[in-house]
Design an enzyme around this catalytic site. Structure first.
Site, short mmCIF file in Angstrom:
data_model
loop_
_atom_site.label_atom_id
_atom_site.label_comp_id
_atom_site.label_asym_id
_atom_site.label_seq_id
_atom_site.Cartn_x
_atom_site.Cartn_y
_atom_site.Cartn_z
N GLY A 45 0.82 -1.21 0.00
CA GLY A 45 0.00 0.00 0.00
C GLY A 45 0.85 1.25 0.00
O GLY A 45 2.06 1.21 0.28
N CYS A 46 0.22 2.38 -0.34
CA CYS A 46 0.95 3.64 -0.45
C CYS A 46 1.44 4.13 0.91
O CYS A 46 2.62 4.43 1.10
CB CYS A 46 0.09 4.68 -1.13
SG CYS A 46 -1.56 4.88 -0.43
N TYR A 47 0.52 4.19 1.87
CA TYR A 47 0.92 4.59 3.22
C TYR A 47 1.98 3.64 3.76
O TYR A 47 2.93 4.03 4.43
CB TYR A 47 -0.29 4.54 4.16
CG TYR A 47 -1.23 5.71 4.11
CD1 TYR A 47 -0.77 7.01 4.33
CD2 TYR A 47 -2.59 5.53 3.88
CE1 TYR A 47 -1.66 8.09 4.33
CE2 TYR A 47 -3.48 6.60 3.88
CZ TYR A 47 -3.00 7.89 4.10
OH TYR A 47 -3.88 8.95 4.10
#
Lengths: 346, 346, 346, 346
Positions: D149-151
């Site tokens: 995921g990005c986070y």
């Protein structure tokens, strides 16, 4: 009619003072101080005030000013207000200082964080820290009020009930703060150009932002012990608004409802602090242009931490609005006068 | 106290009506109509109103409403207001329609541009076009006011003195308009997502925007002849604000000062139209949150054209503010009541 | 490998030159000129280039530079390039000037609009106006190229086919242009602060913007007659992007398809000009970061006007990208080399 | 030439895959999967790709796809990829899943946080967590890669060296994360409208964001023990970019230089992780459009905490860029191929 003088009326906080006081029933601005725009029409500096304010910018000669007005707001860089006040001035006029000069009781802390020599430390004991919801009674009788910083107001109000009631381990308190760009002022700096700020986000002054000791001192009074904490400010691509996200370990297991009661105890009767409903979190837009601070919290059972969020408009409750709230208290007016500004959305 | 009902109170224009009327001394909102948020607390739809508005959203049953209120604002999609009004309703309550239903006198023009059948064309002759600065006297006695469009208000006010005085060749009039995104409403559309609008700009509805015939009709009355013009709207990455830039050939050589006199003749006494000083051009930010329209112009001797610029807040003077201004006129109140909103900067 | 020197490498256009040339297979930057950041590491000025560019900023001594590089880009304020060039320099190195110094053939027009004395008018006849799609052949053999302005490129490319083919009455041509803020440069000015630009829009330099004579001259060549027109720039709260909306009367009735054929005739084979499909209008976001100019038009039968819209990235096709395109042509490279930058969305 | 299929090519992450792969020398997109835009030209969905991509959107029939391509990217909602894979598919084609389906090894954790039943838990043991800098060798031989995921990518990369080397007390680790709005996807939701996001900031999913267990699991591997932490995401008014600010107590006194050495040990040879110089903090703008993660830290001696900051472009290193980096590893290509995208500024 309270006669008002503003020293530093052409910064963003000064401009907001003018906006708010122009709508105030019991106050009248007599003096638009601005060295940088001397003799220019005020409405040529802030064209939103065209046909609303006719006055020109004046030099900020405090002696003359003290004769002509009842209260002076100083919205000036650090060090200026402390170089202006003296017993004679204070005997004639009330002063509400929007700079940091009189916020810290310990002059050595001031000089360490601000790296300037304090010009009138003798007034530090007398100065009242103007966080209305907490120091209301003292403010009423003050001659000299130190108006709190924008980050500080949001940070303190959000954590205050928890600290005061001993619910959190203050050693674990961390404040992650985010601010719109008007907090950086109207100075011409490359860092604040549209193209540098827009579509960008960053932390700054990590570990050394000047609002840190102010938060520590005030929360320390609430805790009854010294507090040392982390405060990290961030710059956000928006004009107005501060959002703080605070983290701390709970000393014991408490429910949402128990904590909510604590917040309601402190703020339930407060006009300008809104404790939001469960699972509703503050958004800066919901307080924009108003004197509100919105607060909410979430208990994370997995980590036994409480996460508190607070939002305010840095130019209103974080500066000019709170300053007017202080003025209202100092002059025995309705605390809300001139401040029933409804947040603008969108 | 004027009792107010709003049908469509949860769109952006409806929300702005609530913001403005909440601060209005002589009016009280009795009915927050919203089909899409029925029974939800209004402050759950617009959280800026938390602890300010306690009411819940209600169904928009106009018969009941007509019994309970003195004036109804309809901030609804095209076609709704015209399906609600009838003689009985109008005999009980005044109506200020923020949609386009009663703006165009010629029903065939309406049906051509809006592509819907008009439900009550019999009220078109009676409906008054609510551009206060131009139709003030008629508005005072109206039962049914057609509140002008946002683009329209800005476009007409900017050109009106030139057209009325015959200074320009109306055949050459071109209006290039730019709008913030709140004009597109609160509907969930991909085109209006943050990521689609931010860092972007585009023209839309080129040659066929629905505000075109409205501008043409009203300026035509001023000219005393039919006008056909180009109107091109653009979407700008900001929440609020309309800026129009208008171009036209001057019929004869005139000086800046002569034209300035013409503008002052029409707007010199107007509270909500500010004719700016020479070489100062309107910026949307200087009118944000207020009911002002700022106007300025430049004569280009090289091309013998005049370039007129106008700016307003599309949700205030372009919608809710003007609607309240109309209400004030219709009820014999001070036209400015509730509308002395100082533009917010920054 | 072409050796490149940049004078003025730390402005926004200079920074974009560095970004593009860093990805260019046949060019290598040897000289990062910057007086304001002398000896500072380039990546400390533009931190996006950290670990990409290791060089430091150098003084812009053109004599030394001319010995060491094959081409010099001057991305400097007006007046600097013309004070540097001379026959000796031009015999050693090719020059692509991103300022206006060599764009206007008539030195009196330059001096009137720019209000400075031209230092080397003797090179004006030789300088080639570097609008690649129009002057491709001349550019190939040029020693000195005047890289067009950002507004200019967009304005000219959008109108060129219409003017060249005599389809419009050039007397009626009006250009309403909107630009992102990077066009204003990286100088520290209050007007360009985030809080002044964000949530705001305005026209500026109405009737006297310096790109006006440049557009008039180049379109005049296409028309075979002098053109005088209105050009109005506007500032938009976004970093990058120019959108122009052009209005002109059609000389005779033409269909959309006929005009489309004309545009395809001029741009059908062009890599960097995209003529959009019917009813699709340019958006600045669709060309962001790329060398494209997107063009579309609409015929308004009601007014017999054509409305042409064009969009480009002011720092790429409007400055650095077009400069590299010129370099490619001057050095016999594939015109697209280094410029196949895909627009970034969102 | 690697033949590529994309399922979900018209979301923002899908669009970014197309942008990056279009510039990739060794890959060719054969299949633009999109159920929502079936048969529409891809360039009509993303007009930046006009004249760059000619293909139309295709149905996402994975059986057919597996015959025609070498690798499939699934940029789809949670639950889709796990419903598509089976042994036969995996024997024919490599899969890089941008959803969360194969990121968590413990299916019960997945089902608890995502509230859906996992359709093919049998492939969880085989799936490789595609954080290239940490799992490089495993990725090279993987058939099925779970793209982080990005986070998560930003959070893990920032803390990893500290956790791996046992420098911090992981019990005290707090991650305060801020994201641009493209992370919310291209769905038509009121919350993501321009007017709701612009000039606004808020926390969301406090205490329950789905990226939490992913961060905990991966950092737990590094620590060799279970980690439970606070992760709070915030929405910021910008298109792209994630900034994380991480706080943790240091286990013992260390100097800046000692910690810097630790970061250099892990990332000194990494192309796509840039450890910034002392007192330089990451800004999202400096990595925009690129595959970089910028990391910096500050030791606060007052609180004995370390504050680590990381920034990346959520659509590139946080999604499509890392996915392509994974593809490069899986196919034995230069890891940097197609990813030498220079950050765009401003």
């Amino acid at each position: 009619m309270i006669k008002v003088g503003i020293i530093g009326s052409t910064g963003y906080a000064g401009g907001e003072l003018v906006r708010i006081l122009t709508g105030h029933k019991n106050a009248e601005i007599k003096w638009y101080g601005s060295r940088s725009h001397l003799d220019k029409k005020y409405a040529d500096v802030y064209r939103n005030m065209f046909q609303i304010v006719d006055a020109a910018c004046m030099d900020d000669d405090i002696e003359t000013l003290a004769e002509q007005v009842d209260v002076i707001f100083t919205a000036t860089p650090q060090g200026l207000c402390s170089s202006l006040v003296n017993e004679e001035i204070l005997s004639k006029v009330k002063i509400i200082d929007l700079s940091a000069d009189f916020r810290l009781k310990d002059v050595s802390v001031y000089e360490k964080w601000y790296k300037i020599t304090h010009k009138s430390p003798q007034f530090l004991p007398e100065a009242v820290y103007g966080l209305c919801e907490i120091n209301r009674e003292k403010i009423k009788n003050a001659r000299l009020v130190a108006n709190p910083g924008c980050y500080t107001t949001c940070s303190i109000l959000s954590a205050y009930p928890l600290v005061k009631e001993g619910l959190i381990d203050t050693d674990t308190l961390i404040i992650d703060a985010k601010s719109g760009t008007s907090g950086a002022g109207r100075g011409a700096k490359i860092d604040n150009l549209f193209c540098e700020v827009n579509e960008n986000m960053k932390a700054y002054a990590v570990g050394n932002h000047r609002h840190t000791p102010e938060i520590e001192e005030q929360l320390g009074y609430a805790a009854g012990e010294e507090i040392v904490l982390n405060f990290t400010p961030h710059l956000v691509p928006m004009n107005r608004g501060i959002l703080v996200t605070e983290y701390a370990k709970l000393k014991k297991e408490v429910t949402y409802e128990e904590v909510k009661k604590v917040y309601d105890k402190y703020y339930g009767e407060e006009k300008f602090v809104r404790v939001l409903e469960k699972n509703v979190y503050p958004e800066t837009k919901w307080v924009e242009g108003s004197n509100y601070t919105d607060i909410s919290f979430q208990i994370d059972e997995r980590t036994n931490r409480i996460i508190v969020m607070g939002a305010l408009d840095n130019l209103v409750k974080g500066a000019a609005g709170q300053a007017v709230q202080n003025m209202n208290l100092m002059f025995g007016l309705d605390e809300k006068e001139g401040l029933e500004l409804i947040p603008m959305f969108p």
